[in-house]
Design a protein around this motif. Sequence first.
Motif, PDB file in Angstrom:
ATOM      1  N   ALA A  27     -92.887  68.727  57.970  1.00 43.01           N
ATOM      2  CA  ALA A  27     -91.910  68.238  58.941  1.00 43.01           C
ATOM      3  C   ALA A  27     -91.073  67.133  58.318  1.00 43.01           C
ATOM      4  O   ALA A  27     -91.497  66.476  57.365  1.00 43.01           O
ATOM      5  CB  ALA A  27     -92.628  67.701  60.175  1.00 43.01           C
ATOM      6  N   ARG A  28     -89.862  66.946  58.852  1.00 46.08           N
ATOM      7  CA  ARG A  28     -89.010  65.827  58.445  1.00 46.08           C
ATOM      8  C   ARG A  28     -88.467  65.190  59.713  1.00 46.08           C
ATOM      9  O   ARG A  28     -88.009  65.899  60.610  1.00 46.08           O
ATOM     10  CB  ARG A  28     -87.856  66.338  57.569  1.00 46.08           C
ATOM     11  N   GLY A  29     -88.537  63.862  59.789  1.00 48.91           N
ATOM     12  CA  GLY A  29     -88.053  63.177  60.981  1.00 48.91           C
ATOM     13  C   GLY A  29     -88.760  63.644  62.244  1.00 48.91           C
ATOM     14  O   GLY A  29     -88.162  63.682  63.313  1.00 48.91           O
ATOM     15  N   GLY A  30     -90.040  64.046  62.091  1.00 48.13           N
ATOM     16  CA  GLY A  30     -90.828  64.469  63.246  1.00 48.13           C
ATOM     17  C   GLY A  30     -90.610  65.916  63.643  1.00 48.13           C
ATOM     18  O   GLY A  30     -91.267  66.415  64.553  1.00 48.13           O
ATOM     19  N   PRO A  46     -90.690  69.997  62.654  1.00 45.78           N
ATOM     20  CA  PRO A  46     -91.166  70.973  61.667  1.00 45.78           C
ATOM     21  C   PRO A  46     -89.972  71.624  60.970  1.00 45.78           C
ATOM     22  O   PRO A  46     -88.978  71.957  61.619  1.00 45.78           O
ATOM     23  CB  PRO A  46     -91.923  72.002  62.505  1.00 45.78           C
ATOM     24  N   VAL A  47     -90.057  71.779  59.636  1.00 42.96           N
ATOM     25  CA  VAL A  47     -88.950  72.440  58.931  1.00 42.96           C
ATOM     26  C   VAL A  47     -89.385  73.754  58.266  1.00 42.96           C
ATOM     27  O   VAL A  47     -88.663  74.741  58.322  1.00 42.96           O
ATOM     28  CB  VAL A  47     -88.255  71.508  57.901  1.00 42.96           C
ATOM     29  N   LEU A  48     -90.543  73.768  57.630  1.00 47.19           N
ATOM     30  CA  LEU A  48     -91.035  74.993  56.991  1.00 47.19           C
ATOM     31  C   LEU A  48     -92.497  75.185  57.362  1.00 47.19           C
ATOM     32  O   LEU A  48     -93.229  74.201  57.553  1.00 47.19           O
ATOM     33  CB  LEU A  48     -90.919  74.894  55.462  1.00 47.19           C
ATOM     34  N   PRO A  88     -81.102  77.722  51.667  1.00 42.18           N
ATOM     35  CA  PRO A  88     -79.862  77.050  52.044  1.00 42.18           C
ATOM     36  C   PRO A  88     -80.036  75.542  52.228  1.00 42.18           C
ATOM     37  O   PRO A  88     -81.155  75.061  52.422  1.00 42.18           O
ATOM     38  CB  PRO A  88     -79.481  77.724  53.367  1.00 42.18           C
ATOM     39  N   ASN A  89     -78.917  74.822  52.182  1.00 39.84           N
ATOM     40  CA  ASN A  89     -78.937  73.374  52.416  1.00 39.84           C
ATOM     41  C   ASN A  89     -79.632  73.062  53.728  1.00 39.84           C
ATOM     42  O   ASN A  89     -79.377  73.712  54.748  1.00 39.84           O
ATOM     43  CB  ASN A  89     -77.503  72.809  52.492  1.00 39.84           C
ATOM     44  N   GLY A  90     -80.518  72.064  53.684  1.00 33.09           N
ATOM     45  CA  GLY A  90     -81.159  71.582  54.903  1.00 33.09           C
ATOM     46  C   GLY A  90     -82.372  72.380  55.328  1.00 33.09           C
ATOM     47  O   GLY A  90     -83.010  72.054  56.328  1.00 33.09           O
ATOM     48  N   VAL A  91     -82.746  73.418  54.576  1.00 30.86           N
ATOM     49  CA  VAL A  91     -83.867  74.267  55.021  1.00 30.86           C
ATOM     50  C   VAL A  91     -85.216  73.559  54.832  1.00 30.86           C
ATOM     51  O   VAL A  91     -86.183  73.873  55.528  1.00 30.86           O
ATOM     52  CB  VAL A  91     -83.840  75.631  54.305  1.00 30.86           C
ATOM     53  N   GLY A  92     -85.270  72.620  53.856  1.00 31.96           N
ATOM     54  CA  GLY A  92     -86.521  71.874  53.697  1.00 31.96           C
ATOM     55  C   GLY A  92     -87.099  71.843  52.289  1.00 31.96           C
ATOM     56  O   GLY A  92     -88.262  71.493  52.104  1.00 31.96           O
ATOM     57  N   LYS A  93     -86.293  72.139  51.283  1.00 29.36           N
ATOM     58  CA  LYS A  93     -86.800  72.149  49.903  1.00 29.36           C
ATOM     59  C   LYS A  93     -87.253  70.764  49.462  1.00 29.36           C
ATOM     60  O   LYS A  93     -88.332  70.594  48.882  1.00 29.36           O
ATOM     61  CB  LYS A  93     -85.733  72.703  48.937  1.00 29.36           C
ATOM     62  N   THR A  94     -86.412  69.759  49.732  1.00 27.07           N
ATOM     63  CA  THR A  94     -86.778  68.384  49.367  1.00 27.07           C
ATOM     64  C   THR A  94     -88.045  67.964  50.096  1.00 27.07           C
ATOM     65  O   THR A  94     -88.959  67.362  49.505  1.00 27.07           O
ATOM     66  CB  THR A  94     -85.630  67.414  49.714  1.00 27.07           C
ATOM     67  N   THR A  95     -88.122  68.295  51.371  1.00 27.51           N
ATOM     68  CA  THR A  95     -89.298  67.933  52.172  1.00 27.51           C
ATOM     69  C   THR A  95     -90.548  68.594  51.596  1.00 27.51           C
ATOM     70  O   THR A  95     -91.614  67.980  51.518  1.00 27.51           O
ATOM     71  CB  THR A  95     -89.074  68.355  53.638  1.00 27.51           C
ATOM     72  N   LEU A  96     -90.397  69.850  51.173  1.00 23.90           N
ATOM     73  CA  LEU A  96     -91.530  70.561  50.574  1.00 23.90           C
ATOM     74  C   LEU A  96     -91.980  69.873  49.277  1.00 23.90           C
ATOM     75  O   LEU A  96     -93.179  69.645  49.067  1.00 23.90           O
ATOM     76  CB  LEU A  96     -91.132  72.022  50.304  1.00 23.90           C
ATOM     77  N   ALA A 133     -86.978  62.881  41.868  1.00 22.73           N
ATOM     78  CA  ALA A 133     -86.282  63.052  43.146  1.00 22.73           C
ATOM     79  C   ALA A 133     -84.775  63.175  42.917  1.00 22.73           C
ATOM     80  O   ALA A 133     -84.307  63.199  41.779  1.00 22.73           O
ATOM     81  CB  ALA A 133     -86.593  61.858  44.042  1.00 22.73           C
ATOM     82  N   HIS A 134     -84.024  63.232  44.007  1.00 20.44           N
ATOM     83  CA  HIS A 134     -82.559  63.269  43.897  1.00 20.44           C
ATOM     84  C   HIS A 134     -82.032  62.070  43.130  1.00 20.44           C
ATOM     85  O   HIS A 134     -81.147  62.200  42.302  1.00 20.44           O
ATOM     86  CB  HIS A 134     -81.929  63.238  45.303  1.00 20.44           C
ATOM     87  N   SER A 135     -82.566  60.885  43.413  1.00 16.57           N
ATOM     88  CA  SER A 135     -82.063  59.689  42.739  1.00 16.57           C
ATOM     89  C   SER A 135     -82.729  59.565  41.373  1.00 16.57           C
ATOM     90  O   SER A 135     -83.829  60.059  41.159  1.00 16.57           O
ATOM     91  CB  SER A 135     -82.339  58.447  43.580  1.00 16.57           C
ATOM     92  N   THR A 195     -83.483  74.255  42.783  1.00 19.25           N
ATOM     93  CA  THR A 195     -82.148  74.261  42.184  1.00 19.25           C
ATOM     94  C   THR A 195     -81.351  75.437  42.713  1.00 19.25           C
ATOM     95  O   THR A 195     -81.919  76.476  43.056  1.00 19.25           O
ATOM     96  CB  THR A 195     -82.221  74.333  40.643  1.00 19.25           C
ATOM     97  N   HIS A 196     -80.037  75.240  42.775  1.00 22.24           N
ATOM     98  CA  HIS A 196     -79.163  76.324  43.219  1.00 22.24           C
ATOM     99  C   HIS A 196     -78.584  77.080  42.023  1.00 22.24           C
ATOM    100  O   HIS A 196     -77.908  78.085  42.198  1.00 22.24           O
ATOM    101  CB  HIS A 196     -78.015  75.767  44.077  1.00 22.24           C
ATOM    102  N   ILE A 197     -78.828  76.565  40.798  1.00 20.26           N
ATOM    103  CA  ILE A 197     -78.212  77.233  39.644  1.00 20.26           C
ATOM    104  C   ILE A 197     -79.248  77.999  38.830  1.00 20.26           C
ATOM    105  O   ILE A 197     -80.457  77.758  38.940  1.00 20.26           O
ATOM    106  CB  ILE A 197     -77.463  76.227  38.738  1.00 20.26           C
TER     107      ILE A 197
END
Length: 204
Positions: free
Chosen positions: A11-14, A16-18, A36-44, A70-72, A173-175
């Motif tokens: 879950a993200r922000g309370g 469930p995402v995946l 797709p963007n926002g589906v939950g890859k980072t959260t996973l 991470a992203h940063s 990654t998308h590439i």
Amino acid sequence: MSLNVSDLSIARGGLPVLEGISFELKPGQALILRGPNGVGKTTLLRSIAGLQPPLGGAVSGGEDQIAYAAHSDGLKSALTVTENLQFWASVFGTHNIEPALQAYNLTTLRDRPAGALSAGQKRRLGLSRMMVTGRPIWVMDEPTVSLDQASVALFAQVVRTHLEAGGSALIATHIDLGLDARVLDVGPYKAAPLDIDDFDGGFL
Ligand SMILES: Nc1ncnc2c1ncn2[C@@H]1O[C@H](COP(=O)(O)OP(=O)(O)OP(=O)(O)O)[C@@H](O)[C@H]1O
């Protein structure tokens, strides 16, 4: 050691995402996460790296084995390239930063403060940290952002060398990195929306 992800729900922000994510990542293997963007890859990836607890399911084999990018870039801007890598080497109890500097073409920039690097150079330095951790399982979130074509090729070669040495890599990654890797599309594992069970019929 293999990384095992079993029936993971996150879950993200309370919210469930995946849900129902399962895979095994063995030494020498790479797995590419798509979706797709926002589906939950980072959260996973955050959940697998132990930065947040899952809602359900289990992750095993990752304890003290995972290095997470991470992203940063996670750089200290006042420290030089060398000092940044030495800092991370000391955190992980390793010593030799030269292979990381060379692999990412950073030797001529070694005395430059990280804050005075270009975005792509910062990203190369951020990625080179993975090499100094000495950890076998690399978990990386959109690692090629800001990288030019030549630097993407450098990165892919570093990952290949890591896999050949018995390491493993989980990469969102998308590439197309040109790696010999399985692909997991997490789109079909999107969690069902929460039931709204506090509907007040008296409002009508
Ligand atoms: N800090 C946060 N608080 C609440 N919700 C968040 C937060 N960060 C992200 N989200 C939401 O959680 C969901 C999953 O986000 P996540 O970043 O894991 O997706 P992603 O697949 O990595 O996306 P992208 O491909 O755009 O990087 C999205 O709906 C997003 O809006």
